[in-house]
Design an enzyme around this catalytic site. Structure first.
Site, PDB file in Angstrom:
ATOM      1  CG  ASN A  40     -29.463 108.097   5.762  1.00 26.84           C
ATOM      2  OD1 ASN A  40     -29.430 109.313   5.956  1.00 26.84           O
ATOM      3  ND2 ASN A  40     -29.671 107.227   6.728  1.00 26.84           N
ATOM      4  NE  ARG A  52     -33.455 108.860   8.268  1.00 27.04           N
ATOM      5  CZ  ARG A  52     -33.007 108.182   9.301  1.00 27.04           C
ATOM      6  NH1 ARG A  52     -32.010 107.370   9.172  1.00 27.04           N
ATOM      7  NH2 ARG A  52     -33.564 108.339  10.473  1.00 27.04           N
ATOM      8  CG  HIS A  56     -35.829 108.157  15.334  1.00 21.58           C
ATOM      9  ND1 HIS A  56     -35.612 108.551  16.633  1.00 21.58           N
ATOM     10  CD2 HIS A  56     -34.625 108.188  14.723  1.00 21.58           C
ATOM     11  CE1 HIS A  56     -34.328 108.806  16.813  1.00 21.58           C
ATOM     12  NE2 HIS A  56     -33.712 108.599  15.675  1.00 21.58           N
ATOM     13  CG  HIS A  80     -35.217 104.502  16.693  1.00 14.76           C
ATOM     14  ND1 HIS A  80     -35.286 103.873  15.473  1.00 14.76           N
ATOM     15  CD2 HIS A  80     -34.034 105.163  16.698  1.00 14.76           C
ATOM     16  CE1 HIS A  80     -34.197 104.134  14.775  1.00 14.76           C
ATOM     17  NE2 HIS A  80     -33.414 104.919  15.507  1.00 14.76           N
ATOM     18  CG  LEU A  81     -33.735 102.730  22.888  1.00 19.28           C
ATOM     19  CD1 LEU A  81     -33.543 101.830  24.110  1.00 19.28           C
ATOM     20  CD2 LEU A  81     -34.110 104.142  23.327  1.00 19.28           C
ATOM     21  CG  ASN A  84     -25.006 106.682  17.157  1.00 16.04           C
ATOM     22  OD1 ASN A  84     -24.414 106.439  18.213  1.00 16.04           O
ATOM     23  ND2 ASN A  84     -24.625 106.180  16.004  1.00 16.04           N
ATOM     24  N   GLY A  85     -29.205 108.395  17.738  1.00 13.53           N
ATOM     25  CA  GLY A  85     -30.357 109.219  18.107  1.00 13.53           C
ATOM     26  C   GLY A  85     -31.327 108.308  18.850  1.00 13.53           C
ATOM     27  NE  ARG A  97     -28.773 113.853  17.870  1.00 14.97           N
ATOM     28  CZ  ARG A  97     -29.589 113.210  17.049  1.00 14.97           C
ATOM     29  NH1 ARG A  97     -30.861 113.545  16.981  1.00 14.97           N
ATOM     30  NH2 ARG A  97     -29.146 112.242  16.286  1.00 14.97           N
ATOM     31  CG  ASP A 150     -19.894 102.398  20.798  1.00 18.04           C
ATOM     32  OD1 ASP A 150     -20.588 101.522  21.363  1.00 18.04           O
ATOM     33  OD2 ASP A 150     -19.388 102.247  19.670  1.00 18.04           O
ATOM     34  CB  ILE A 162     -28.994 100.992  22.279  1.00 17.16           C
ATOM     35  CG1 ILE A 162     -27.694 101.769  22.041  1.00 17.16           C
ATOM     36  CG2 ILE A 162     -29.183 100.651  23.751  1.00 17.16           C
ATOM     37  CD1 ILE A 162     -27.649 103.154  22.695  1.00 17.16           C
ATOM     38  N   GLY A 163     -31.384  99.254  21.186  1.00 20.15           N
ATOM     39  CA  GLY A 163     -32.620  98.508  21.449  1.00 20.15           C
ATOM     40  C   GLY A 163     -32.561  97.069  20.963  1.00 20.15           C
ATOM     41  CD  GLU A 213     -34.177 104.425  10.678  1.00 15.74           C
ATOM     42  OE1 GLU A 213     -33.101 103.801  10.861  1.00 15.74           O
ATOM     43  OE2 GLU A 213     -34.396 105.530  11.168  1.00 15.74           O
TER      44      GLU A 213
HETATM   45  P1  ADP Z   1     -27.755 105.308  14.211  1.00 20.01           P
HETATM   46  O1  ADP Z   1     -28.735 106.112  15.000  1.00 20.01           O
HETATM   47  O2  ADP Z   1     -26.514 106.057  13.865  1.00 20.01           O
HETATM   48  O3  ADP Z   1     -28.365 104.538  13.051  1.00 20.01           O
HETATM   49  P2  ADP Z   1     -27.525 102.694  15.453  1.00 20.01           P
HETATM   50  O4  ADP Z   1     -28.957 102.354  15.384  1.00 20.01           O
HETATM   51  O5  ADP Z   1     -26.578 101.900  14.621  1.00 20.01           O
HETATM   52  O6  ADP Z   1     -27.244 104.235  15.261  1.00 20.01           O
HETATM   53  O7  ADP Z   1     -27.094 102.530  17.003  1.00 20.01           O
HETATM   54  C1  ADP Z   1     -25.814 102.861  17.439  1.00 20.01           C
HETATM   55  C2  ADP Z   1     -25.734 102.528  18.912  1.00 20.01           C
HETATM   56  O8  ADP Z   1     -25.981 101.121  19.090  1.00 20.01           O
HETATM   57  C3  ADP Z   1     -24.357 102.785  19.535  1.00 20.01           C
HETATM   58  O9  ADP Z   1     -24.494 103.375  20.814  1.00 20.01           O
HETATM   59  C4  ADP Z   1     -23.787 101.385  19.685  1.00 20.01           C
HETATM   60  O10 ADP Z   1     -22.892 101.303  20.753  1.00 20.01           O
HETATM   61  C5  ADP Z   1     -25.044 100.602  19.995  1.00 20.01           C
HETATM   62  N1  ADP Z   1     -24.825  99.173  19.812  1.00 20.01           N
HETATM   63  C6  ADP Z   1     -24.643  98.491  18.671  1.00 20.01           C
HETATM   64  N2  ADP Z   1     -24.393  97.188  18.941  1.00 20.01           N
HETATM   65  C7  ADP Z   1     -24.419  97.040  20.286  1.00 20.01           C
HETATM   66  C8  ADP Z   1     -24.238  95.956  21.200  1.00 20.01           C
HETATM   67  N3  ADP Z   1     -23.967  94.730  20.755  1.00 20.01           N
HETATM   68  N4  ADP Z   1     -24.344  96.207  22.521  1.00 20.01           N
HETATM   69  C9  ADP Z   1     -24.597  97.437  22.974  1.00 20.01           C
HETATM   70  N5  ADP Z   1     -24.791  98.510  22.177  1.00 20.01           N
HETATM   71  C10 ADP Z   1     -24.701  98.318  20.858  1.00 20.01           C
END
Ligand code: ADP
Length: 417
Positions: free
Chosen positions: A22, A113, A201, A228-229, A231-232, A261, A302, A348-349, A399
């Site tokens: 990736n 990817r 995604h 799907h929550l 960074n994107g 974004r 974050d 986040i999800g 993924e």
């Molecule tokens: P990417 O899209 O880069 O793969 P991820 O799926 O790793 O990103 O998600 C990153 C997001 O998840 C960031 O906003 C991070 O703060 C959030 N995150 C990760 N762990 C936690 C947690 N324990 N509580 C709240 N948010 C979290």
């Protein structure tokens, strides 16, 4: 590239070793998987992680970190810029590092990817010169990702031209969306020229669909919205495990607000920026890197920092974020004609109970859904109450594992020919 000469490196019982790549703008993530037969799971194969790592700061301050699947550290080391000046150098280094995870077994194939497959690719594909040309032509649709995906592909082709490489697209899963769901209300010729909603995604959504099929087949067949929550961020409406509609569009900028974004925006705002003298690059930087949670909060992209902050602006950013997610769930439910399950996934999800709780609270009057406070706080898989009219889940996505499965499938097909 000839795939006839490809030899399996393992007997079928041991499965195929696949390297998943990736490649982003300043980092490359790699994982080693062994794909084995497993009649108990949807699709009949399972991807087992061996090791994974990433190299960050390519050309600036290169650092390699890699772990075995059980968490044991393989390496955590910084390197001189000269040694890892570009993606080629980074990739060579990562392969060396992951040889430990491969237990010195060379991979039978590499799965990449690739963010954009355009209108042509509704499935993963074995890469040849023509595919590379097609994918390069899609660069304007994904300027921040596609060139890096392609540079990793080219680096491998140069270093090991005999190795089977497979492109797995973030767009492919949404090829089942109807025309109405893909359209923008521009003159129709724009649609036929490819200016349409592709969605992204897709590898994450495909993994979730497969997973649901294995653990909750009744629900998997029904009307499901997956959030799907990471960074994107985006949502996908699914029926029968197939994508019906999604919130991202022509590019990965549309739909929900994200870490940095903007998500959906009045196109008039972009015209205003242009009229006020901002050029393409300045607007691109604003919309991709300075907006979303970071821009609204003035603090961070974050979610952990925003939740811990307590500042008014962080709270406003979170309010807007959960409001928009709930609003888009309502919109996608129109396309589905109702809703039978809601699934949260990605950083986040999977990990942020307060965000899931706020989203569900907003949806409660419309769908009669109710979160189970303790299950939610403990990040359990099933996080709704027994009374909730719509069951709610928090599921870990994979993924990379999905890429490994596609890669092994296409490798097998190629070897059968
Ligand atoms: P990417 O899209 O880069 O793969 P991820 O799926 O790793 O990103 O998600 C990153 C997001 O998840 C960031 O906003 C991070 O703060 C959030 N995150 C990760 N762990 C936690 C947690 N324990 N509580 C709240 N948010 C979290």
């Amino acid at each position: 590239m000839s795939t006839q000469s490809t030899q399996p490196v393992h007997s079928p019982e041991e499965g195929h070793v696949v390297l998943v790549v990736n490649a982003g703008s300043s980092s490359i993530k790699c994982s080693v998987y062994r794909v084995v037969d497993d009649p108990a799971v949807e699709g009949g194969t399972r991807a087992i992680l061996g090791a994974g790592g990433q190299i960050e700061g390519i050309g600036v301050a290169p650092r390699v970190v890699a772990h075995m699947a059980d968490g044991r550290l393989i390496v955590d080391e910084t390197f001189p810029v000269a040694q890892v000046a570009d993606h080629d150098g980074a990739f060579r280094l990562l392969r060396l590092v992951l040889a430990v995870g491969l237990r010195d077994t060379p991979p039978a194939a590499i799965g990449h990817r690739v963010v954009h497959g355009g209108a042509r690719h509704s499935d993963a594909v074995i890469i040849d010169d023509q595919v590379i040309e097609e994918l390069a032509a899609l660069t304007p649709l994904a300027p921040l990702h596609q060139p890096h995906n392609l540079s990793a592909i080219r680096a491998v082709r140069q270093a090991a031209p005999e190795l089977v490489q497979v492109a797995c697209f973030d767009t492919a899963f949404h090829a089942t969306n109807g025309v109405v769901q893909q359209l923008f209300a521009l003159p129709y010729s724009y649609f036929t020229d490819g200016i349409r909603r592709y969605g992204f995604h897709g590898l994450s959504y495909e993994y979730i669909a497969r997973h649901l099929h294995s653990v909750a087949p009744d629900i998997a067949r029904r009307r499901v919205i997956v959030a799907h929550l990471g960074n994107g961020a985006s949502l996908c409406a699914m029926k029968e495990g197939k994508s019906v509609e999604t919130t991202m569009g022509l590019t990965a900028l549309d739909g929900l607000p994200m870490g940095t974004r903007s998500g959906a925006l009045d196109p008039g705002a972009v015209l205003w920026m242009m009229a006020s003298g901002m050029d393409h690059d300045a607007i691109e930087k604003l919309l991709y890197h300075e907006s979303g949670l970071k821009g609204l909060s003035g603090l961070s992209s974050d979610m952990r920092e925003l939740l811990a902050s307590g500042s008014e602006r962080a709270k406003l950013a979170i309010d807007f974020y959960t409001y928009r997610i709930a609003q888009e769930v309502g919109k996608l439910a129109v396309g589905l004609g109702g809703l039978d399950a809601l699934v949260f996934t990605a950083g986040i999800g999977e990990n942020a109970p307060p965000i899931r709780a706020q989203v569900v609270e907003r949806l409660k009057p419309l769908f009669g859904m109710e979160i189970h406070a303790e299950a939610n706080a403990a990040n359990k898989d099933h996080i709704s109450t027994r009374e909730s009219r719509v069951p709610i889940f928090a599921v870990r996505t994979d993924e990379e594992g999905m890429i490994a499965l596609h890669t092994a499938r296409l490798l097998r097909e190629a070897m059968r020919k």
